[in-house]
Design a protein around this motif. Structure first.
Motif, PDB file in Angstrom:
ATOM      1  N   UNK A  63      -6.058   7.585   4.032  1.00  0.00           N
ATOM      2  CA  UNK A  63      -4.950   8.129   3.250  1.00  0.00           C
ATOM      3  C   UNK A  63      -3.851   7.086   3.054  1.00  0.00           C
ATOM      4  N   UNK A  64      -3.554   6.323   4.099  1.00  0.00           N
ATOM      5  CA  UNK A  64      -2.548   5.266   3.992  1.00  0.00           C
ATOM      6  C   UNK A  64      -3.008   4.167   3.033  1.00  0.00           C
ATOM      7  N   UNK A  65      -4.288   3.865   3.092  1.00  0.00           N
ATOM      8  CA  UNK A  65      -4.880   2.849   2.214  1.00  0.00           C
ATOM      9  C   UNK A  65      -4.744   3.296   0.759  1.00  0.00           C
ATOM     10  N   UNK A  66      -5.084   4.559   0.524  1.00  0.00           N
ATOM     11  CA  UNK A  66      -4.941   5.159  -0.809  1.00  0.00           C
ATOM     12  C   UNK A  66      -3.480   5.090  -1.273  1.00  0.00           C
ATOM     13  N   UNK A  67      -2.567   5.476  -0.387  1.00  0.00           N
ATOM     14  CA  UNK A  67      -1.141   5.506  -0.746  1.00  0.00           C
ATOM     15  C   UNK A  67      -0.606   4.121  -1.080  1.00  0.00           C
TER      16      UNK A  67
END
Length: 389
Positions: free
Chosen positions: A123-127
């Motif tokens: 999720x952090x990577x996506x964000x």
């Protein structure tokens, strides 16, 4: 010579034994956390090949973390270590999930020793990319925005927002090939807004001149939104431009013979006649649709528009008359005709308001008709409704 031979064999065996040594995947992640991405990559690349670690889900989980770090680092020396770091990272995370769908061991210790799960890290990577895309979009850097949104959905393919926003960014930047591709992906991945189809068709038909392809997309959209006015109107306009109006009319009439109770077919026929400026035929088609389904909003609305337009044409004619005796006489002759036309339109617009009580156009039109007919209490009631919308 004999002793040399034995020594050489021993050296070969030692090298072979060293080459087969099990990679320490925890050490790879520690190297990543300590910023030594060269060592981290070296260990994890070996681990996915080694017999004892290549089928370990944690190997692939750490590989995902390491390649995600290589992908997002600002250090050019490290980022140059992997040519397709994002692709490697997403494939590694997917492999880890395939090996162990529950992924209970897929975590690292964060601040204060709190576990940070793989799901959170993805999720952090996506964000990282999504936020980068939004900033680029806001700065009108549309090419950069498209790339970053596309990276976002490469990381989280099920998130439709990235597909939609990539399409919008490309459209705003007049990057039409990118826009068409991303509108297609957005729709195929579950985005449901009619605006996506409108924009998709607009680019195909106008910017790219691919009218036949645009018709295919409209037909696809009409399967989901069979009574959508703009889609039907677009289809008719494109058919007219392609010189296929007779074919379209014939197809509709044949379809109506097969499905005489299908109000949407009559509605589309009405739109076709409207575009050909044949109001009489259009109204006949709309009334046929309304007979089948009295609450068919689109047919009621278009019929109502035609009725009020008939009144407005005469009002316009009257307003354009001069001050001569002949003109004044003509104006008086037109007054009862205008009143009759407005009275004819009134029940239709009251019905539209009943079907769609919050429709702003219906309320505004009723306020106008009531005022023209000197029904001031009713007009005031509509004004209050407008204020409360």
């Amino acid at each position: 010579m004999k002793r040399t031979y034995i020594l050489a064999v021993a050296m070969v065996l030692a090298v072979a034994g060293y080459a087969q040594k099990k990679p320490k995947i925890n050490k790879a992640n520690s190297a990543r956390e300590n910023g030594d991405l060269v060592e981290a990559k070296s260990i994890i690349d070996a681990a996915i090949e080694h017999e004892k670690t290549k089928d370990d889900g944690k190997t692939w989980y750490y590989r995902g973390l390491i390649y995600a770090t290589l992908d997002t680092t600002s250090n050019e020396q490290f980022s140059a270590l992997a040519e397709n770091a994002l692709e490697e990272a997403t494939e590694a995370f997917a492999k880890a999930e395939e090996i162990d769908p529950e992924g209970k061991n897929y975590y690292v210790s964060g601040e204060f020793g709190i576990p940070v799960l793989m799901e959170q890290q993805i999720s952090n990577y996506y964000s990282h990319y999504y936020n980068k895309a939004v900033t680029a979009f806001q700065n009108s850097e549309f090419e950069e925005a498209v790339e970053a949104f596309e990276n976002s959905y490469a990381i989280v393919p099920e998130d439709t927002n990235s597909y939609v926003n990539a399409a919008y960014a490309a459209h705003n930047g007049e990057l039409y090939d990118d826009a068409v591709r991303n509108y297609r992906l957005a729709i195929d991945n579950g985005a449901t807004s009619k605006d996506l189809y409108y924009n998709y068709v607009n680019i195909l038909a106008t910017a790219m001149g691919e009218k036949e392809k645009a018709l295919e997309v409209i037909d696809e959209a009409l399967e989901q939104f069979p009574a959508d006015g703009p889609l039907s109107k677009n289809k008719v306009n494109i058919l007219i431009e392609l010189g296929k109006i007779d074919e379209a009319k014939g197809n509709l009439e044949d379809a109506i013979k097969s499905e005489p109770d299908n109000e949407n077919l009559y509605f589309t026929l009405g739109v076709l006649y409207d575009e050909l400026d044949n109001m009489e035929k259009a109204n006949e088609a709309y009334k046929s649709a309304i007979e089948i389904n009295p609450e068919h909003y689109e047919s009621n609305f278009n019929y109502g528009v035609n009725l009020i337009n008939s009144a407005n044409e005469i009002i316009k004619e009257s307003n354009n008359l001069g001050m001569s005796k002949a003109d004044q006489k003509k104006a008086k002759e037109l007054e009862p005709v205008i009143q009759e036309k407005l009275k004819e339109a009134l029940p239709q617009w009251e019905h539209i308001h009943k079907i769609a009580p919050t429709d702003k156009t219906a309320i505004e039109t009723l306020a106008y008709i009531y005022t023209q007919l000197k029904m001031y209490d009713k007009a005031e009631e509509m004004s209050e409704k407008l204020d409360n919308l």
